[in-house]
Design a protein around this motif. Structure first.
Motif, PDB file in Angstrom:
ATOM      1  N   LEU A 244       0.819  -1.206   0.000  1.00  0.00           N
ATOM      2  CA  LEU A 244       0.000   0.000   0.000  1.00  0.00           C
ATOM      3  C   LEU A 244       0.855   1.260   0.000  1.00  0.00           C
ATOM      4  O   LEU A 244       0.464   2.285  -0.561  1.00  0.00           O
ATOM      5  N   VAL A 245       2.030   1.193   0.627  1.00  0.00           N
ATOM      6  CA  VAL A 245       2.943   2.338   0.597  1.00  0.00           C
ATOM      7  C   VAL A 245       3.440   2.576  -0.825  1.00  0.00           C
ATOM      8  O   VAL A 245       3.538   3.713  -1.286  1.00  0.00           O
ATOM      9  N   VAL A 246       3.752   1.493  -1.540  1.00  0.00           N
ATOM     10  CA  VAL A 246       4.167   1.629  -2.931  1.00  0.00           C
ATOM     11  C   VAL A 246       3.061   2.298  -3.742  1.00  0.00           C
ATOM     12  O   VAL A 246       3.309   3.207  -4.555  1.00  0.00           O
ATOM     13  N   ALA A 247       1.819   1.848  -3.518  1.00  0.00           N
ATOM     14  CA  ALA A 247       0.682   2.455  -4.220  1.00  0.00           C
ATOM     15  C   ALA A 247       0.545   3.929  -3.870  1.00  0.00           C
ATOM     16  O   ALA A 247       0.257   4.766  -4.730  1.00  0.00           O
ATOM     17  N   ALA A 248       0.766   4.263  -2.586  1.00  0.00           N
ATOM     18  CA  ALA A 248       0.687   5.665  -2.167  1.00  0.00           C
ATOM     19  C   ALA A 248       1.767   6.499  -2.836  1.00  0.00           C
ATOM     20  O   ALA A 248       1.544   7.647  -3.218  1.00  0.00           O
ATOM     21  N   ARG A 249       2.950   5.923  -2.975  1.00  0.00           N
ATOM     22  CA  ARG A 249       4.030   6.645  -3.662  1.00  0.00           C
ATOM     23  C   ARG A 249       3.667   6.931  -5.111  1.00  0.00           C
ATOM     24  O   ARG A 249       3.883   8.023  -5.622  1.00  0.00           O
ATOM     25  N   LEU A 250       3.115   5.932  -5.764  1.00  0.00           N
ATOM     26  CA  LEU A 250       2.777   6.102  -7.179  1.00  0.00           C
ATOM     27  C   LEU A 250       1.708   7.167  -7.376  1.00  0.00           C
ATOM     28  O   LEU A 250       1.678   7.851  -8.404  1.00  0.00           O
ATOM     29  N   ARG A 251       0.837   7.310  -6.353  1.00  0.00           N
ATOM     30  CA  ARG A 251      -0.245   8.294  -6.463  1.00  0.00           C
ATOM     31  C   ARG A 251       0.114   9.613  -5.797  1.00  0.00           C
ATOM     32  O   ARG A 251      -0.700  10.537  -5.780  1.00  0.00           O
ATOM     33  N   GLY A 252       1.297   9.683  -5.195  1.00  0.00           N
ATOM     34  CA  GLY A 252       1.691  10.905  -4.504  1.00  0.00           C
ATOM     35  C   GLY A 252       0.865  11.187  -3.290  1.00  0.00           C
ATOM     36  O   GLY A 252       0.596  12.330  -2.936  1.00  0.00           O
ATOM     37  N   ARG A 253       0.424  10.099  -2.592  1.00  0.00           N
ATOM     38  CA  ARG A 253      -0.472  10.271  -1.452  1.00  0.00           C
ATOM     39  C   ARG A 253       0.138   9.612  -0.231  1.00  0.00           C
ATOM     40  O   ARG A 253       0.886   8.668  -0.323  1.00  0.00           O
ATOM     41  N   GLY A 254      -0.234  10.142   0.945  1.00  0.00           N
ATOM     42  CA  GLY A 254       0.106   9.455   2.177  1.00  0.00           C
ATOM     43  C   GLY A 254       1.279  10.041   2.936  1.00  0.00           C
ATOM     44  O   GLY A 254       1.616   9.573   4.001  1.00  0.00           O
ATOM     45  N   ALA A 255       1.941  11.072   2.416  1.00  0.00           N
ATOM     46  CA  ALA A 255       3.039  11.694   3.125  1.00  0.00           C
ATOM     47  C   ALA A 255       2.783  13.187   3.238  1.00  0.00           C
ATOM     48  O   ALA A 255       2.207  13.807   2.366  1.00  0.00           O
ATOM     49  N   PRO A 256       3.183  13.815   4.331  1.00  0.00           N
ATOM     50  CA  PRO A 256       2.930  15.231   4.512  1.00  0.00           C
ATOM     51  C   PRO A 256       3.724  16.085   3.549  1.00  0.00           C
ATOM     52  O   PRO A 256       4.844  15.756   3.150  1.00  0.00           O
ATOM     53  N   GLU A 257       3.127  17.189   3.144  1.00  0.00           N
ATOM     54  CA  GLU A 257       3.770  18.216   2.328  1.00  0.00           C
ATOM     55  C   GLU A 257       4.363  17.629   1.047  1.00  0.00           C
ATOM     56  O   GLU A 257       5.456  17.987   0.616  1.00  0.00           O
ATOM     57  N   GLY A 258       3.653  16.693   0.445  1.00  0.00           N
ATOM     58  CA  GLY A 258       4.079  16.167  -0.837  1.00  0.00           C
ATOM     59  C   GLY A 258       5.260  15.227  -0.787  1.00  0.00           C
ATOM     60  O   GLY A 258       5.785  14.824  -1.824  1.00  0.00           O
ATOM     61  N   GLY A 259       5.733  14.854   0.414  1.00  0.00           N
ATOM     62  CA  GLY A 259       6.853  13.936   0.518  1.00  0.00           C
ATOM     63  C   GLY A 259       6.455  12.523   0.151  1.00  0.00           C
ATOM     64  O   GLY A 259       5.300  12.218  -0.103  1.00  0.00           O
ATOM     65  N   ARG A 260       7.452  11.655   0.111  1.00  0.00           N
ATOM     66  CA  ARG A 260       7.192  10.265  -0.237  1.00  0.00           C
ATOM     67  C   ARG A 260       7.207   9.433   1.041  1.00  0.00           C
ATOM     68  O   ARG A 260       8.164   9.498   1.821  1.00  0.00           O
ATOM     69  N   PRO A 261       6.166   8.627   1.278  1.00  0.00           N
ATOM     70  CA  PRO A 261       6.153   7.792   2.474  1.00  0.00           C
ATOM     71  C   PRO A 261       7.244   6.743   2.391  1.00  0.00           C
ATOM     72  O   PRO A 261       7.574   6.262   1.306  1.00  0.00           O
TER      73      PRO A 261
END
Length: 345
Positions: A244-261
């Protein structure tokens, strides 16, 4: 002007001072204490289940709900997120790789198939039914892996809305509690041996405490099989979160201020480290017992915090769809695990 804070910083008159976490943490601790008393009085009710119910009750008790939504909210949110992560880390101490391998590759394959069918089927159905936000993925995760603990872990890496997480926890807890009453009644009619029944419960019931409560009705053989199968499902939490973290990275979601989780969140790395530590066998039983108690208390506090975020009037707007998804997912996981047990034993 008013003076507040450790350095007596000036604050303009009329400015509201944001409450700290202590009132909410104290309320969560009180909720855990009452949940423990409920479990001691009625052993069939797991403490974690009682904690969720008490959290929901606190949020709707007239003389308490204003505090739950106001001054206690920061501490309750802290419990729901941070204490949940610590509890998940300690959950790793319940799992040894040697125990998993001792189940046999056929059982490993069965558990993987049941988890995949439950996760994929529930997630797809929830989206088709139009459930809002992250509710489909959170409910699917709770049913497939380990109930409220998995919901908390996945909601953390996806930065899910607190209402979505609370609704998902309430649904999974309700269905898991029903399983405690219903599954033992099906033990005989389905023609399962005690060991088969234990594996069925371990593969199909959501929370570890609920698995223990349901399986112990068929004796120690069923309980042992149930716990081992269940803990194997728990082990799948780490790769699921990483995916799910990989998916969040691909969508640019899940980390504050546009960072990568991070690919492996710190609490997931901690969970894996605890599994490795338990596998070495260096920890004595008293330490494992103490860690188990701490883990249950932390998760109970976290679930009380999540339960306190449930708002029944809001829940009622999607209540019929959520309930239908919950019952359908329950049928999916029960049928898939039953078929898997018959094929592998």
């Amino acid at each position: 002007m008013a003076l507040v804070g450790p350095r007596l910083r000036p604050v303009a008159a009329g400015t509201r001072v944001r409450p700290g976490p202590l009132p909410g943490l104290a309320l969560a601790a009180a909720g855990v204490g009452v949940a423990l008393l409920v479990h001691l009085a009625v052993p069939a009710v797991p403490m974690l289940t009682a904690a969720v119910v008490l959290g929901v009750a606190a949020a709707h008790t007239p003389w308490l709900r204003a505090r739950v939504r106001g001054g206690c909210r920061p501490g309750l949110t802290l419990a729901a997120k941070r204490l949940m992560r610590v509890g998940v880390v300690l959950l790793g101490l319940k799992l040894s790789l040697s125990d998993v391998l001792g189940l046999g590759w056929s059982t490993v394959a069965m558990v993987l198939a049941v988890v995949a069918a439950t996760l994929g089927g529930t997630w797809w159905l929830g989206r088709r039914m139009g459930l809002p936000g992250d509710q489909p993925v959170l409910i699917a995760t709770g049913y497939a892996i380990c109930g409220a603990s998995a919901i908390g872990a996945v909601g953390s890496v996806r930065d899910s809305d607190e209402d979505d997480a609370a609704t998902s926890v309430a649904l999974v807890t309700l269905c898991g509690t029903l399983a405690i009453a219903v599954l033992p009644l099906l033990h005989g009619p389905l023609g399962l041996s005690d060991a088969q029944f234990g594996r069925w419960v371990g593969a199909g019931v959501h929370d570890v405490g609920q698995v223990v409560a349901a399986a112990q009705t068929a004796g120690p053989a069923a309980l042992g099989e149930a716990v081992l199968v269940k803990l194997m499902r728990v082990a799948l939490l780490a790769p699921l979160v990483a995916a799910l973290v990989v998916a969040a990275r691909l969508r640019g979601r899940g980390a504050p201020e546009g960072g990568r989780p991070p690919l492996v969140p710190l609490f997931v790395a901690g969970f894996l480290a605890m599994v490795a530590l338990r596998t070495t066998g260096v920890l004595p039983e008293p330490v494992l017992a103490g860690a188990g108690t701490a883990q249950e208390l932390l998760l109970a506090a976290a679930l009380f915090g999540l339960g306190s975020a449930v708002h029944l009037p809001t829940l009622s707007r999607t209540g019929a769809r959520v309930a239908l998804l919950g019952l359908t997912a329950w049928v999916i996981v029960a049928a898939a695990s039953y078929a898997g047990v018959l094929l592998t034993t």
